[in-house]
Scaffold this motif. Sequence first.
Motif, PDB file in Angstrom:
ATOM      1  N   TRP A 252      -2.680  -2.758  -9.675  1.00 28.97           N
ATOM      2  CA  TRP A 252      -3.600  -1.562 -10.226  1.00 28.97           C
ATOM      3  C   TRP A 252      -3.039  -1.082 -11.451  1.00 28.97           C
ATOM      4  O   TRP A 252      -1.859  -1.184 -11.671  1.00 28.97           O
ATOM      5  CB  TRP A 252      -3.443  -0.522  -9.115  1.00 28.97           C
ATOM      6  CG  TRP A 252      -4.979  -0.270  -8.244  1.00 28.97           C
ATOM      7  CD1 TRP A 252      -5.891   0.408  -8.380  1.00 28.97           C
ATOM      8  CD2 TRP A 252      -5.288  -1.407  -7.329  1.00 28.97           C
ATOM      9  NE1 TRP A 252      -6.945   0.134  -7.527  1.00 28.97           N
ATOM     10  CE2 TRP A 252      -6.500  -0.877  -6.815  1.00 28.97           C
ATOM     11  CE3 TRP A 252      -4.783  -2.400  -6.780  1.00 28.97           C
ATOM     12  CZ2 TRP A 252      -7.055  -1.633  -5.749  1.00 28.97           C
ATOM     13  CZ3 TRP A 252      -5.404  -3.054  -5.560  1.00 28.97           C
ATOM     14  CH2 TRP A 252      -6.459  -2.721  -5.308  1.00 28.97           C
TER      15      TRP A 252
ATOM     16  N   LYS B 153      -3.482   2.965   0.483  1.00 26.32           N
ATOM     17  CA  LYS B 153      -4.155   2.350  -0.818  1.00 26.32           C
ATOM     18  C   LYS B 153      -3.433   1.150  -1.275  1.00 26.32           C
ATOM     19  O   LYS B 153      -2.149   1.305  -1.584  1.00 26.32           O
ATOM     20  CB  LYS B 153      -4.383   3.483  -1.618  1.00 26.32           C
ATOM     21  CG  LYS B 153      -5.367   4.743  -1.248  1.00 26.32           C
ATOM     22  CD  LYS B 153      -5.121   5.513  -2.379  1.00 26.32           C
ATOM     23  CE  LYS B 153      -6.250   6.852  -2.096  1.00 26.32           C
ATOM     24  NZ  LYS B 153      -6.045   7.817  -2.978  1.00 26.32           N
TER      25      LYS B 153
ATOM     26  N   GLN C  56       0.934  -1.398  -0.019  1.00 26.24           N
ATOM     27  CA  GLN C  56       0.022   0.011  -0.130  1.00 26.24           C
ATOM     28  C   GLN C  56       0.660   1.479  -0.242  1.00 26.24           C
ATOM     29  O   GLN C  56       2.013   1.142   0.528  1.00 26.24           O
ATOM     30  CB  GLN C  56      -0.904   0.193   1.296  1.00 26.24           C
ATOM     31  CG  GLN C  56      -1.735  -0.991   1.409  1.00 26.24           C
ATOM     32  CD  GLN C  56      -2.686  -1.175   2.546  1.00 26.24           C
ATOM     33  OE1 GLN C  56      -2.364  -0.503   3.689  1.00 26.24           O
ATOM     34  NE2 GLN C  56      -3.798  -1.629   2.559  1.00 26.24           N
TER      35      GLN C  56
ATOM     36  N   ARG D 230      -2.033   5.208  -7.325  1.00 30.58           N
ATOM     37  CA  ARG D 230      -2.763   5.026  -6.230  1.00 30.58           C
ATOM     38  C   ARG D 230      -2.033   6.014  -5.029  1.00 30.58           C
ATOM     39  O   ARG D 230      -2.320   6.463  -4.299  1.00 30.58           O
ATOM     40  CB  ARG D 230      -2.393   3.663  -5.639  1.00 30.58           C
ATOM     41  CG  ARG D 230      -3.342   2.418  -6.234  1.00 30.58           C
ATOM     42  CD  ARG D 230      -4.670   2.863  -6.588  1.00 30.58           C
ATOM     43  NE  ARG D 230      -5.180   1.962  -5.088  1.00 30.58           N
ATOM     44  CZ  ARG D 230      -6.320   2.457  -4.622  1.00 30.58           C
ATOM     45  NH1 ARG D 230      -7.287   2.969  -5.477  1.00 30.58           N
ATOM     46  NH2 ARG D 230      -6.808   1.621  -3.712  1.00 30.58           N
TER      47      ARG D 230
END
Length: 140
Positions: free
Chosen positions: A68, A40, A36, A124
């Motif tokens: 992602w 996120k 993360q 992110r």
Amino acid sequence: MATGSRRARLADVHEVAAGMPHVTRVDGPRGNPIYQVGGKSFVFFRTPRPDAVDPRTGERYTDVIVIWVPSESDKQALVQDPDSPFFTTKHFDGHPSVLVRASRIGELSRRELTEVVQDAWLARASRKRAADWLAAHPPR
């Protein structure tokens, strides 16, 4: 595979993700690693789920990694080639991420994997963190 780059290894996923700034690694409900930035997730190792299965046996894949992507067009660029190790499932329709099996990471060069993981982080990270990182790492 990109010239001058060796085949990617599973350890590279961890190394590249953990090497980005402001990253924390947390463990998911079954001890699965989740990377993360700013709380996120941008790379996570998924637990077996009914939407990602071997088409021949129906068995759930146990080695799926979710990464992602910046946009739907980036996602489509990665999954449209049937020979690509990246894929998606209906569960991820409309979700800005791609899936890849750990067992197929070696089909990518380390350079390709690094680019995908860095793009995931950029997608992110906060605008400031992303801008700072991009300023320090201009495109070659």
